[in-house]
Design an enzyme around this catalytic site. Structure first.
Site, PDB file in Angstrom:
ATOM      1  N   HIS A  19      -3.584  -5.720   0.951  1.00  0.00           N
ATOM      2  CA  HIS A  19      -3.450  -5.979   2.379  1.00  0.00           C
ATOM      3  C   HIS A  19      -3.878  -7.412   2.691  1.00  0.00           C
ATOM      4  O   HIS A  19      -4.691  -7.998   1.985  1.00  0.00           O
ATOM      5  CB  HIS A  19      -4.333  -5.021   3.182  1.00  0.00           C
ATOM      6  CG  HIS A  19      -3.876  -3.606   3.160  1.00  0.00           C
ATOM      7  ND1 HIS A  19      -2.715  -3.179   3.771  1.00  0.00           N
ATOM      8  CD2 HIS A  19      -4.430  -2.495   2.598  1.00  0.00           C
ATOM      9  CE1 HIS A  19      -2.575  -1.876   3.592  1.00  0.00           C
ATOM     10  NE2 HIS A  19      -3.596  -1.438   2.881  1.00  0.00           N
ATOM     11  N   CYS A  22       0.832  -1.202   0.000  1.00  0.00           N
ATOM     12  CA  CYS A  22       0.000   0.000   0.000  1.00  0.00           C
ATOM     13  C   CYS A  22       0.873   1.261   0.000  1.00  0.00           C
ATOM     14  O   CYS A  22       1.541   1.541  -0.988  1.00  0.00           O
ATOM     15  CB  CYS A  22      -0.972  -0.033   1.182  1.00  0.00           C
ATOM     16  SG  CYS A  22      -2.359   1.132   0.989  1.00  0.00           S
TER      17      CYS A  22
END
Length: 494
Positions: free
Chosen positions: A431, A330
């Site tokens: 994630h 991310c």
């Protein structure tokens, strides 16, 4: 209408989240249709629900403990600190604005309170019991007029309140007595019992203090919970970050960024016998690891400036030359790129900024957020993990990243290419990637081969199974150390 049981704490990190998680698992095992609820949470550790909303990680874990699917109604108000005095406000899973702490009152506060009421009412129609987690301490007298998550909610919901204190910090008697003394009389009446958490030592030495508490407060001590660390459950916020663990042959270092977010992404590695996992704040703590992970952050540009100032860019280049692999997740993926473009000033001052330059990708920030669950497989040829290995997780980010040059995609997720890799460096928005057992183990086995280590001599481990066992253990601890008959009687009376 559902019964409401609420856990409040004398301080932050007293064990509220732990207690709610354990109670959800316990009541689920006892046959209740139970759901967790936290009216307002301030956390950078968030996840995405199946409907695409954003809630705090703690409430998703509590839903898992309760055996139910997480929804945005379990955490209707989420505050994510963006800068020192500015936070992003999310209502019922959607980002609505960025605002300063002094502006979180008036219209915004009432909108948040309405979201709390609406979400609680929705859950109350679906479940028999709602286990509510308070926020911070109910005795913050300077914040009483802004209270959404403690006594205002307990009064409105008719909740039975348990007050928990952390004895590991010291001063547990002052914590409990002082908190009750600072509550209004009608609030004090809502507290049905006291719990002491994180105890290590001889219980008989504590018993005189327990008698004192009951005599001084006229509240029963429901029990003393032992200090016990359970694997695979992670931490709710960065204040609870440990130093890692394990003494395996593969050394993994996680860069502890400012405003680090979703750091539970690395939790599955701590269960692997051949991994040594630790966090590093400064490059001098880096050493010579096999893998460096750059995790998410709520403010990528702030993290970029911090990394350069601390010398992380130079340290990572030296590590790369020495054979270390680097993974960015991310915000870490964005940082590894060549350029970060922020035309609207979403991360700070608008402008174009050079990234760390480890991957030929460019990130452009935009007002909207990507929040979605994803599933797919590895498509990277000639990378560490073989093609076809399945992965799943979720995306939660602002901005889009485009690859160029020699960068190749990592994954194919529902027909869409995602992530990038080049040489020993890779980045992804996915994630929870390392919770995919097949991917995690294939990657670690490949790192073993790179190091010239023999094949592992132990069977693969299931991260989900470890989580289930830890959740069951939490319920067992309540059964062994709490006066559950009192709690059950309060729930039956409603």
């Amino acid at each position: 209408m559902a019964r409401a049981l609420m856990v409040q704490g004398t301080t932050s990190n007293a064990g509220k989240s732990w207690m709610v998680t354990a109670l959800c698992r316990l009541l689920h095992q006892e046959g209740w249709r139970v759901a967790p609820f936290k009216a307002q949470n301030m956390s950078l550790n968030a996840c995405v629900t199946p409907e695409g909303g954003e809630i705090a990680y703690a409430q998703a874990l509590q839903a898992e403990a309760a055996g139910v699917v997480p929804t945005v109604d379990m955490n209707p108000v989420l505050l994510k600190p963006q800068r020192d005095t500015v936070a992003e406000l999310l209502l019922r899973g959607r980002a609505v604005c960025q605002l300063a702490a002094r502006d979180y009152q008036g219209e915004w506060l009432e909108r948040a309170w309405q979201a709390v009421q609406d979400s609680f009412a929705t859950l109350a129609q679906r479940y028999e019991c709602i286990v509510i987690e308070g926020a911070g301490s109910p005795a913050e007298v300077n914040l009483r007029d802004r209270d959404l998550a403690n006594m205002r909610l307990a009064t409105w919901a008719g909740a039975q309140v348990l007050l928990v204190a952390d004895i590991d910090r010291g001063g547990v008697f002052a914590q409990l007595v002082g908190t009750l003394e600072l509550l209004l009389p009608e609030e004090r009446e809502l507290v049905r019992g006291l719990v002491i958490n994180k105890f290590r030592g001889e219980l008989s030495l504590l018993e005189p203090g327990l008698h004192f508490l009951e005599a001084r407060t006229a509240k029963p001590v429901l029990g003393v919970l032992p200090y016990e660390e359970l694997p695979a459950l992670g931490a709710e916020d960065s204040l609870s970050l440990g130093v890692g663990g394990g003494e395996g042959e593969l050394e993994v270092v996680v860069v502890q960024l400012p405003r680090i977010s979703n750091f539970n992404d690395v939790e599955p590695l701590s269960l692997e016998p051949d991994v040594s996992l630790r966090f590093a704040r400064h490059p001098r703590q880096l050493g010579h690891p096999d893998l460096v992970i750059i995790p998410g952050t709520k403010n990528t540009l702030e993290a970029l400036f911090w990394m350069r100032q601390a010398g992380w860019d130079r340290a990572l280049r030296q590590a790369l030359l020495a054979g270390t692999f680097i993974l960015g997740i991310c915000g870490g993926y964005q940082l590894l790129g060549e350029e970060l473009v922020d035309p609207g000033g979403w991360e700070g001052d608008s402008g174009t900024y050079p990234g760390l330059g480890f991957l030929p990708v460019t990130t452009v920030f935009a007002p909207g957020k990507v929040t979605r669950r994803r599933r797919g497989r590895v498509v990277a040829r000639h990378w560490l993990v073989p093609e076809g290995v399945e992965v799943e997780g979720y995306e939660l980010h602002r901005g889009l990243t485009r690859a160029a040059g020699e960068a190749q995609p990592l994954f194919l997720l529902e027909g869409e290419r995602e992530g990038a890799w080049s040489g020993r460096v890779a980045g992804t928005y996915l994630h929870d990637l390392l919770a995919s057992d097949g991917f995690r183990r294939a990657w670690l086995d490949a790192l073993r081969r790179e190091r010239g280590l023999p094949p592992r001599s132990f069977p693969p481990r299931s991260y989900r199974l470890f989580r289930e066992r830890s959740l069951d253990r939490m319920a067992d601890l309540l059964r062994g150390h709490l006066r559950l008959e009192l709690i059950y009687s309060w729930l039956q009376k409603g």
